[in-house]
Design an enzyme around this catalytic site. Structure first.
Site, PDB file in Angstrom:
ATOM      1  N   ASP A 132      -2.379   3.372 -45.596  1.00  0.00           N
ATOM      2  CA  ASP A 132      -2.262   2.776 -46.931  1.00  0.00           C
ATOM      3  C   ASP A 132      -1.274   1.621 -46.880  1.00  0.00           C
ATOM      4  OD1 ASP A 132      -2.697   3.214 -50.036  1.00  0.00           O
ATOM      5  OD2 ASP A 132      -0.542   2.869 -49.731  1.00  0.00           O
ATOM      6  N   TYR A 167       4.176  -5.024 -50.022  1.00  0.00           N
ATOM      7  CA  TYR A 167       5.104  -4.298 -49.158  1.00  0.00           C
ATOM      8  C   TYR A 167       5.740  -5.226 -48.128  1.00  0.00           C
ATOM      9  CZ  TYR A 167       2.797  -0.062 -50.966  1.00  0.00           C
ATOM     10  OH  TYR A 167       2.271   0.930 -51.760  1.00  0.00           O
ATOM     11  N   LYS A 169      -3.661  -3.520 -51.469  1.00  0.00           N
ATOM     12  CA  LYS A 169      -3.533  -3.687 -52.924  1.00  0.00           C
ATOM     13  C   LYS A 169      -3.211  -5.138 -53.266  1.00  0.00           C
ATOM     14  CE  LYS A 169      -1.331   0.843 -52.799  1.00  0.00           C
ATOM     15  NZ  LYS A 169      -0.971   0.780 -51.370  1.00  0.00           N
ATOM     16  N   HIS A 192      -2.825  -3.340 -57.847  1.00  0.00           N
ATOM     17  CA  HIS A 192      -1.580  -2.597 -57.667  1.00  0.00           C
ATOM     18  C   HIS A 192      -0.995  -2.087 -58.982  1.00  0.00           C
ATOM     19  CE1 HIS A 192       1.810  -2.294 -54.468  1.00  0.00           C
ATOM     20  NE2 HIS A 192       1.849  -1.250 -55.273  1.00  0.00           N
TER      21      HIS A 192
END
Length: 361
Positions: A45, A50, A79, A112
């Protein structure tokens, strides 16, 4: 170790357990992903926001080129971030994500968050200590994702941090089925109403922070009290709400230290984390625990060599802190409501993007 899968509404299969990569630092995340793949994980994931996808992509490039496993063997999620909600920016984000991960396609792409941030600059655009929001509708994001499905660059579509009202609105306009919602969900925050709605609609659920994540780094609290949030009901809330985030403070209950979970683990010869994760999977919830420790990476995958009894499941079900009104342990984000901070008269109610994580009553 073979991990069972669930067939999504898209027709594609997704493993019940994956490796989460949020807060996995550059320089560490790549090694963790490689350890996980070698241990038998077949779901990773990821997310644009990030800021560690290039390192993960280098690992994908390496393991696929070496023939250790085929690309088709690994289910990869990413995302689209809040600063890419407009149709054109969403298309740009999809291309960036594929480039960073060194992939021709992702198996699952999520929006997201339902609210958009000001586009064209930083990932977290602020004016002072306040976020700068945009009026971009996530329906534009979804349209770009649907086109990418038609082009073969995405296989399944989903959302993250949406409530059931937002998902119903999305489904009314979608031509590609909503396959997945990813939300915070764990024994202390069980999302009973959302789970019931998803079961009815055939939408699969992935739990993030599936161990409660007591180190969640959110601490801003604005708006009304938690008691006022409890009384709001679905999404009929005053426009004065901006952001309300629940503090996780030292001394809050910790799932991994919960006596019920610990005693169950001792009886079954499993760690508290394995008990909490097995509870979720046995309820039909996908999990993506994050770890950089090789032993814990392996333990978190070992969820199918044992099962919990009906009594065990009921005992963990009784730990739900939201149902009992003990909000101090969950969820990390209670309420985010975007109204127009500058031109409220020009944005109608249909353009207001609400996020109410407590989808319980």
């Amino acid at each position: 170790m073979s991990v069972p899968c669930e067939k999504l509404q898209s027709g594609h299969e997704m493993p019940w357990v994956g490796l989460g990569t949020w807060m996995a630092a550059p320089g560490v995340v790549g090694e963790s992903v490689e350890k996980a793949l070698n241990a038998g994980y077949r779901h990773i994931d990821c997310a644009h926001a990030y800021l560690n996808q290039p390192e993960i992509g280098a690992v994908f490039g390496k393991v696929f080129a070496e023939g250790k496993m085929a690309r088709s063997d690994v289910f990869i999620t990413s995302k689209i971030w809040n600063t890419f909600h407009s149709y054109e920016r969403a298309k740009e984000s999809i291309s960036t994500i594929l480039r960073e991960l060194q992939l021709d396609y992702v198996d699952l792409m999520l929006i997201h968050w339902p609210m958009g941030y000001e586009e064209g600059g930083e990932f977290f655009p602020k004016e002072g200590d306040k976020m700068r929001f945009s009026s971009e509708d996530y329906l534009g994001t979804w349209k770009a994702m649907e086109e990418a499905v038609a082009e073969g660059r995405i296989r399944s579509l989903g959302v993250s941090n949406f409530n059931h009202v937002q998902m119903e609105r999305l489904m009314e306009h979608a031509t590609v089925k909503l396959s997945m919602v990813q939300v915070e969900l764990h024994p202390y925050f069980q999302q009973a109403k959302l789970r019931a709605w998803c079961k009815e609609k055939g939408v699969a659920i992935t739990a993030y922070s599936s161990l409660g994540n007591p180190s969640m780094p959110f601490s801003i609290v604005t708006g009304r009290s938690v008691e006022a949030v409890q009384s709001l009901g679905k999404i009929s809330m005053p426009f004065s709400f901006t952001i309300l985030v629940l503090r996780r403070k030292q001394g809050d209950p910790n799932i991994l230290l919960d006596e019920t979970v610990i005693e169950m683990g001792k009886r079954l010869g499993k760690t508290p984390a394995q008990i909490a994760l097995r509870w979720a999977v046995q309820h039909g919830i996908h999990v993506i625990p994050k770890s950089t420790n090789e032993t814990r990476i392996q333990e978190n995958l070992d969820l199918f060599s044992f099962s919990l009894t009906d009594a065990d499941m009921a005992a963990i079900d009784a730990l739900d802190k939201v149902r009992t009104g003990a909000f101090s342990t969950s969820p990390s984000v209670i309420l985010i409501t975007r109204t127009s901070l500058t031109r409220p008269a020009r944005i109608g109610r249909s353009k207001i993007i609400n996020y109410l994580s407590i989808d319980q009553k």
